[in-house]
Scaffold this motif. Structure first.
Motif, PDB file in Angstrom:
ATOM      1  N   MET A  60      -4.115   9.663  -9.434  1.00 21.71           N
ATOM      2  CA  MET A  60      -4.171  10.400  -8.178  1.00 21.71           C
ATOM      3  C   MET A  60      -5.558  10.354  -7.545  1.00 21.71           C
ATOM      4  SD  MET A  60      -1.041  11.147  -8.125  1.00 21.71           S
ATOM      5  CE  MET A  60      -0.966  12.155  -6.650  1.00 21.71           C
ATOM      6  N   ARG A  61      -6.540   9.830  -8.281  1.00 22.05           N
ATOM      7  CA  ARG A  61      -7.903   9.694  -7.756  1.00 22.05           C
ATOM      8  C   ARG A  61      -8.168   8.294  -7.210  1.00 22.05           C
ATOM      9  NH1 ARG A  61     -10.531  14.326  -6.465  1.00 22.05           N
ATOM     10  NH2 ARG A  61     -10.277  15.895  -8.091  1.00 22.05           N
ATOM     11  N   PRO A  93       1.171   5.433  -2.823  1.00 22.58           N
ATOM     12  CA  PRO A  93       2.269   4.476  -2.994  1.00 22.58           C
ATOM     13  C   PRO A  93       2.573   4.099  -4.436  1.00 22.58           C
ATOM     14  CG  PRO A  93       0.288   3.315  -2.343  1.00 22.58           C
ATOM     15  CD  PRO A  93      -0.054   4.789  -2.315  1.00 22.58           C
ATOM     16  N   TRP A  94       1.919   4.734  -5.385  1.00 22.09           N
ATOM     17  CA  TRP A  94       2.178   4.418  -6.790  1.00 22.09           C
ATOM     18  C   TRP A  94       3.287   5.314  -7.348  1.00 22.09           C
ATOM     19  CZ3 TRP A  94      -2.785   5.716  -4.953  1.00 22.09           C
ATOM     20  CH2 TRP A  94      -3.059   7.091  -4.955  1.00 22.09           C
ATOM     21  N   ARG A  95       4.043   4.752  -8.281  1.00 24.15           N
ATOM     22  CA  ARG A  95       5.059   5.496  -9.017  1.00 24.15           C
ATOM     23  C   ARG A  95       4.997   5.041 -10.473  1.00 24.15           C
ATOM     24  NH1 ARG A  95       4.868   7.458  -4.683  1.00 24.15           N
ATOM     25  NH2 ARG A  95       6.567   8.146  -3.310  1.00 24.15           N
ATOM     26  N   LEU A 114       6.506   1.262  -1.279  1.00 24.03           N
ATOM     27  CA  LEU A 114       5.903   0.670  -0.085  1.00 24.03           C
ATOM     28  C   LEU A 114       6.586   1.118   1.202  1.00 24.03           C
ATOM     29  CD1 LEU A 114       5.487  -2.934  -1.524  1.00 24.03           C
ATOM     30  CD2 LEU A 114       3.753  -1.120  -1.412  1.00 24.03           C
ATOM     31  N   ARG A 115       5.779   1.194   2.255  1.00 21.13           N
ATOM     32  CA  ARG A 115       6.261   1.557   3.589  1.00 21.13           C
ATOM     33  C   ARG A 115       5.857   0.451   4.558  1.00 21.13           C
ATOM     34  NH1 ARG A 115       4.426   5.980   0.828  1.00 21.13           N
ATOM     35  NH2 ARG A 115       5.649   7.894   0.881  1.00 21.13           N
ATOM     36  N   PRO A 116       6.657  -0.596   4.675  1.00 18.53           N
ATOM     37  CA  PRO A 116       6.294  -1.753   5.515  1.00 18.53           C
ATOM     38  C   PRO A 116       6.058  -1.404   6.977  1.00 18.53           C
ATOM     39  CG  PRO A 116       8.123  -2.286   4.063  1.00 18.53           C
ATOM     40  CD  PRO A 116       7.925  -0.805   3.975  1.00 18.53           C
ATOM     41  N   ASP A 117       6.690  -0.345   7.483  1.00 19.28           N
ATOM     42  CA  ASP A 117       6.563   0.004   8.898  1.00 19.28           C
ATOM     43  C   ASP A 117       5.458   1.022   9.166  1.00 19.28           C
ATOM     44  OD1 ASP A 117       8.712  -1.680   9.493  1.00 19.28           O
ATOM     45  OD2 ASP A 117      10.168  -0.083   9.095  1.00 19.28           O
ATOM     46  N   ASP A 118       4.739   1.424   8.126  1.00 20.12           N
ATOM     47  CA  ASP A 118       3.670   2.397   8.313  1.00 20.12           C
ATOM     48  C   ASP A 118       2.469   1.746   8.996  1.00 20.12           C
ATOM     49  OD1 ASP A 118       3.014   5.327   7.154  1.00 20.12           O
ATOM     50  OD2 ASP A 118       1.170   4.121   7.187  1.00 20.12           O
ATOM     51  N   GLU A 157      -2.970  -3.020   2.086  1.00 17.53           N
ATOM     52  CA  GLU A 157      -3.770  -1.874   1.660  1.00 17.53           C
ATOM     53  C   GLU A 157      -2.961  -0.930   0.774  1.00 17.53           C
ATOM     54  OE1 GLU A 157      -6.095   0.065   4.645  1.00 17.53           O
ATOM     55  OE2 GLU A 157      -6.603  -1.823   5.640  1.00 17.53           O
ATOM     56  N   GLN A 158      -1.675  -0.831   1.034  1.00 17.09           N
ATOM     57  CA  GLN A 158      -0.819  -0.026   0.164  1.00 17.09           C
ATOM     58  C   GLN A 158      -0.761  -0.643  -1.237  1.00 17.09           C
ATOM     59  OE1 GLN A 158       3.027   1.070   1.923  1.00 17.09           O
ATOM     60  NE2 GLN A 158       2.219   0.586   3.954  1.00 17.09           N
TER      61      GLN A 158
END
Length: 201
Positions: free
Chosen positions: A39-40, A49-51, A103-107, A113-114
């Motif tokens: 989280m850091r 974006p990590w899981r 991932l959020r391709p439309d962000d 960077e994600q």
């Protein structure tokens, strides 16, 4: 440099990857603290974006079976020895942590960077495991790019896998790899394109 700062730096400088692992692996509150290090990670846009999917106990054999199925799906002629090796590894590691990319391709934050943020989270995880006295290695391979396998693990497209962390206690307490000198990978920019010693081999 203060003593606690030196200790933290020495920990970073002594980390190396190993898959020669045995029990125990971290668990409970200790594992939660280690995982909190992700989280850091630097995270443009605070998308996080990590899981992380934890695999231990009887689930290891189920994961190993999915790994083999993925290998055969990718290459129906995969060598049996390679299949057996991977099945053994995934079945016997004390703990496997699957690192996924949500991932959020439309962000507005570029996809690269994600992905870099997930990579940074993975490095934080490796460093936290080392600082806590555990060993680990981050592996990927062709199975990490199999969308069917990713979906089976809970990461359907556009999400994806960033790899697998094998975690446990190093069998060899002196497993540290020799640290390479940094000089060939560093250059001072003075207005013209830089060149690096590491690229002159």
């Amino acid at each position: 440099m203060k003593k606690h700062e030196r200790i933290a730096l020495d920990s970073l400088l002594s980390r190396s990857s190993t898959d020669d692992l045995t029990t125990p692996a971290p668990k409970g509150e200790e594992l939660e603290t280690i995982l909190s290090a992700v989280m850091r990670a630097p995270d443009h846009g605070k998308l996080r974006p990590w899981r992380l999917a934890l695999v231990h106990g009887e689930a290891r054999a189920k994961l190993a079976d999915r790994v083999v199925a993925s290998m055969k799906r990718i290459d129906p002629n995969a060598p049996e020895k390679k299949i057996e090796k991977r099945h053994h590894r995934f079945s016997n590691m004390p703990l496997t942590i699957v690192l996924g990319m949500h991932l959020r391709p439309d962000d507005k934050i570029p996809l690269l960077e994600q992905q870099l943020a997930v990579g940074a989270a993975g490095m934080n995880l490796l460093n936290a495991l080392h600082a806590a006295g555990y060993g680990a290695v981050w592996v990927s391979g062709d199975i990490a790019y199999d969308p069917v396998f990713a979906t089976e693990l809970g990461f359907p497209a556009p999400h994806a896998l960033a790899g697998f962390f094998f975690v446990g206690t190093p069998k060899d307490s002196d497993h540290d790899a020799k640290r390479r000198p940094v000089t060939p990978y560093v250059a001072e920019w003075k207005g013209e394109p830089v060149s690096f010693g590491a690229d002159k081999d």
